[in-house]
Design a protein around this motif. Structure first.
Motif, PDB file in Angstrom:
ATOM      1  N   THR A  79     -17.176 -12.862 -45.603  1.00 23.62           N
ATOM      2  CA  THR A  79     -15.902 -12.147 -45.655  1.00 23.62           C
ATOM      3  C   THR A  79     -15.287 -12.067 -44.259  1.00 23.62           C
ATOM      4  O   THR A  79     -15.985 -11.824 -43.279  1.00 23.62           O
ATOM      5  CB  THR A  79     -16.085 -10.727 -46.221  1.00 23.62           C
ATOM      6  OG1 THR A  79     -16.604 -10.833 -47.545  1.00 23.62           O
ATOM      7  CG2 THR A  79     -14.766  -9.969 -46.248  1.00 23.62           C
ATOM      8  N   ILE A  80     -13.981 -12.264 -44.195  1.00 20.13           N
ATOM      9  CA  ILE A  80     -13.234 -12.143 -42.941  1.00 20.13           C
ATOM     10  C   ILE A  80     -12.241 -11.003 -43.089  1.00 20.13           C
ATOM     11  O   ILE A  80     -11.467 -10.963 -44.046  1.00 20.13           O
ATOM     12  CB  ILE A  80     -12.480 -13.451 -42.617  1.00 20.13           C
ATOM     13  CG1 ILE A  80     -13.476 -14.587 -42.398  1.00 20.13           C
ATOM     14  CG2 ILE A  80     -11.580 -13.275 -41.407  1.00 20.13           C
ATOM     15  CD1 ILE A  80     -12.830 -15.958 -42.277  1.00 20.13           C
ATOM     16  N   VAL A  81     -12.284 -10.064 -42.135  1.00 24.17           N
ATOM     17  CA  VAL A  81     -11.269  -9.008 -42.061  1.00 24.17           C
ATOM     18  C   VAL A  81     -10.177  -9.585 -41.177  1.00 24.17           C
ATOM     19  O   VAL A  81     -10.299  -9.645 -39.962  1.00 24.17           O
ATOM     20  CB  VAL A  81     -11.824  -7.702 -41.459  1.00 24.17           C
ATOM     21  CG1 VAL A  81     -10.728  -6.632 -41.414  1.00 24.17           C
ATOM     22  CG2 VAL A  81     -13.032  -7.213 -42.249  1.00 24.17           C
ATOM     23  N   ARG A  82      -9.106 -10.038 -41.797  1.00 23.87           N
ATOM     24  CA  ARG A  82      -8.037 -10.749 -41.083  1.00 23.87           C
ATOM     25  C   ARG A  82      -7.142  -9.793 -40.310  1.00 23.87           C
ATOM     26  O   ARG A  82      -6.723 -10.078 -39.191  1.00 23.87           O
ATOM     27  CB  ARG A  82      -7.212 -11.554 -42.081  1.00 23.87           C
ATOM     28  CG  ARG A  82      -6.132 -12.394 -41.454  1.00 23.87           C
ATOM     29  CD  ARG A  82      -5.417 -13.233 -42.512  1.00 23.87           C
ATOM     30  NE  ARG A  82      -4.427 -14.090 -41.886  1.00 23.87           N
ATOM     31  CZ  ARG A  82      -3.206 -13.685 -41.554  1.00 23.87           C
ATOM     32  NH1 ARG A  82      -2.822 -12.450 -41.779  1.00 23.87           N
ATOM     33  NH2 ARG A  82      -2.366 -14.527 -40.994  1.00 23.87           N
ATOM     34  N   PRO A 112      -4.873 -11.179 -36.744  1.00 26.27           N
ATOM     35  CA  PRO A 112      -5.403 -12.516 -37.050  1.00 26.27           C
ATOM     36  C   PRO A 112      -6.007 -13.217 -35.827  1.00 26.27           C
ATOM     37  O   PRO A 112      -6.959 -13.984 -35.959  1.00 26.27           O
ATOM     38  CB  PRO A 112      -4.183 -13.277 -37.566  1.00 26.27           C
ATOM     39  CG  PRO A 112      -3.297 -12.207 -38.126  1.00 26.27           C
ATOM     40  CD  PRO A 112      -3.504 -11.020 -37.224  1.00 26.27           C
ATOM     41  N   ASP A 113      -5.483 -12.920 -34.635  1.00 25.67           N
ATOM     42  CA  ASP A 113      -6.031 -13.535 -33.417  1.00 25.67           C
ATOM     43  C   ASP A 113      -7.416 -13.006 -33.071  1.00 25.67           C
ATOM     44  O   ASP A 113      -8.151 -13.646 -32.313  1.00 25.67           O
ATOM     45  CB  ASP A 113      -5.095 -13.278 -32.226  1.00 25.67           C
ATOM     46  CG  ASP A 113      -3.761 -13.979 -32.374  1.00 25.67           C
ATOM     47  OD1 ASP A 113      -3.665 -14.933 -33.183  1.00 25.67           O
ATOM     48  OD2 ASP A 113      -2.807 -13.566 -31.687  1.00 25.67           O
TER      49      ASP A 113
END
Length: 185
Positions: free
Chosen positions: A67-70, A48-49
């Motif tokens: 889209t976010i790849v967390r 996440p960081d």
């Protein structure tokens, strides 16, 4: 008919390295795979960081804009291919595919004791679609059973055992892959 295997193996795959699976909550998915299949988290490649997002990631991974790849976690599963879990969040996400939809529809895990494997799957939070069934046609044989189940996030997983391989091995140009036995730790 015999298939001639090319002598030049450059560019040919050795086999499947891993299967990528998108999940709504990576920690819940890791916990499920640990409990259901004894999977082992190897490493988290995206955190996440340091989430992946933006046009470059969208292009490289073929993602919808925004889209976010967390987070990404590579998991070991016995002696077969790994499972790479992706927690992504984006516009217009759809629930897990059904087996009749195009694309990857399920992955299968080989278990020696399918009854116990099904119990573990349920205790981990999965749901069986049926009880274990006899395998059909060429895969039928003593002890050859399969069962489909649904993971907590809706993905289809097959549990199977094929100790009697003679019928399909007799007609196949190569032996079908069989994971080696697990060794006691």
């Amino acid at each position: 008919m015999t298939t001639k295997i090319p002598e030049d193996h450059s560019g040919l795959p050795r086999g499947i390295d891993h299967v990528g699976v998108t999940v709504p909550d990576i920690n819940e998915a890791v916990h499920f795979l640990e409990r259901a299949f004894g999977a082992v988290p190897l490493y988290r490649n995206v955190t996440p960081d340091h989430a992946q997002k933006g046009p470059e990631s969208e292009t490289i991974l073929g993602l919808a804009a925004g889209t976010i790849v967390r987070e990404v976690c590579m998991m070991a599963l016995g002696y077969g291919p790994g499972i790479e879990l992706f927690e992504m969040h984006g516009p217009d996400q759809c629930p897990a595919s059904r087996p009749c939809d195009f694309g990857l529809q399920h992955f299968a895990v080989y278990v020696d004791d399918i009854e116990e494997g099904c119990k573990r799957f349920i205790r981990a939070g999965g749901t069986l679609l049926t009880e274990p069934q006899k395998q059909p046609f060429l895969e039928e044989g003593p002890g050859n059973l399969f069962c489909y189940g649904r993971s907590p996030w809706g993905m289809i997983v097959e549990l199977l055992a094929t100790p009697s391989r003679g019928r399909f091995d007799a007609v196949s140009p190569e032996r079908r892959y069989e994971p080696p036995l697990r060794q006691a730790s």
